[in-house]
Design an enzyme around this catalytic site. Sequence first.
Site, PDB file in Angstrom:
ATOM      1  N   LYS A  77       0.807  -1.229   0.000  1.00 53.10           N
ATOM      2  CA  LYS A  77       0.000   0.000   0.000  1.00 53.10           C
ATOM      3  C   LYS A  77       0.840   1.279   0.000  1.00 53.10           C
ATOM      4  O   LYS A  77       0.454   2.272  -0.604  1.00 53.10           O
ATOM      5  CB  LYS A  77      -0.948   0.012   1.201  1.00 53.10           C
ATOM      6  N   ASP A 113      -9.687   2.745   2.383  1.00 51.07           N
ATOM      7  CA  ASP A 113      -9.654   2.154   3.733  1.00 51.07           C
ATOM      8  C   ASP A 113     -10.208   3.098   4.803  1.00 51.07           C
ATOM      9  O   ASP A 113     -10.946   2.681   5.697  1.00 51.07           O
ATOM     10  CB  ASP A 113      -8.214   1.794   4.138  1.00 51.07           C
TER      11      ASP A 113
END
Length: 287
Positions: A77, A113
């Site tokens: 990420k 997220d």
Amino acid sequence: MPQTSLAPINAATRLCAVLGSPIRHSASPAMHNAAFAALGLNWRYLAFEVDPKNLRAAIAGARAMNFAGLNLTVPHKLLAVDMVDELDASAKTWGAVNTIKFENGRAIGFNTDADAIVTSLHEDLKVELRGAKVLLLGAGGAGRTAALKFAAENVAELFLVNRTASKAEEIAAEIKKQFPSIKVSVGYPKAEVDLILNATSLGLKPEDSSPLNEKQFSLKQTRAVYDMIYQPAETKLLAAAKAAGCKTANGIGMLVHQGATAFELWTGQSAPVAVMRRAVEGSVYGV
Ligand code: ATR
């Protein structure tokens, strides 16, 4: 009844995938393929084990083959931030990319997220972050995103606890810089809170202890407890919280909502969230 069978694969099938390492236990293929089937889309979602040293090539390859999009999971990420052509504001703000959308030959990086944490807390625990007092356990990647998002949501007070205290201090300093009006401190609270959130990895293994030191802070002093871990479904922390009478939820809702937003970015259609949740639960718990 939503459709449950996927359209046959042919030359028009659009592809998405998750890249990670390890990736074998990912529930994302089950979740997204169930959603494609429910909407009758000729799309497929795959999972690829990709070593960090090959991430740039894997993203470029997916773009060259006209994939619709990618998800990125551990350990990609942060690395992916420098590997896309453009960063959406969400990825810039949280400094991490978990979703890529390919558009006109360009790779655009998003982060779905942070919003997913807020949606899941609201949906699963009825917790509104604005004005809430929160004890956050963990200061790794997930803890950092949660802490900054909580500050952005105007929590009343944020307490950060981490095994390595210096990492919690760094996040507190960043919040003081970016959100000077938010009260943030490192260490356990002295009074009651509305929410305890576990963003450590403690609880993933059966032998793990609880991430909360109950000598320092009692579960009787919170209303709700959220554990980002969803496998096992009930960690030691959640079991103790239930026994203490708290409202509890695990991280399934977060997984579903980050996926639902990615799905909408790629397909332009509303995500069938209930279908996705059922598919994840089937994949993770075999129900
Ligand atoms: P993620 O991206 O999932 O947040 P991470 O960045 O590796 O993963 O962060 C893991 C978190 O779990 C950290 O807060 C870590 O604490 P440290 O910063 O002290 O490493 C925490 N953690 C992992 N194992 C732990 C353990 N045995 N005891 C306490 N905390 C632990």
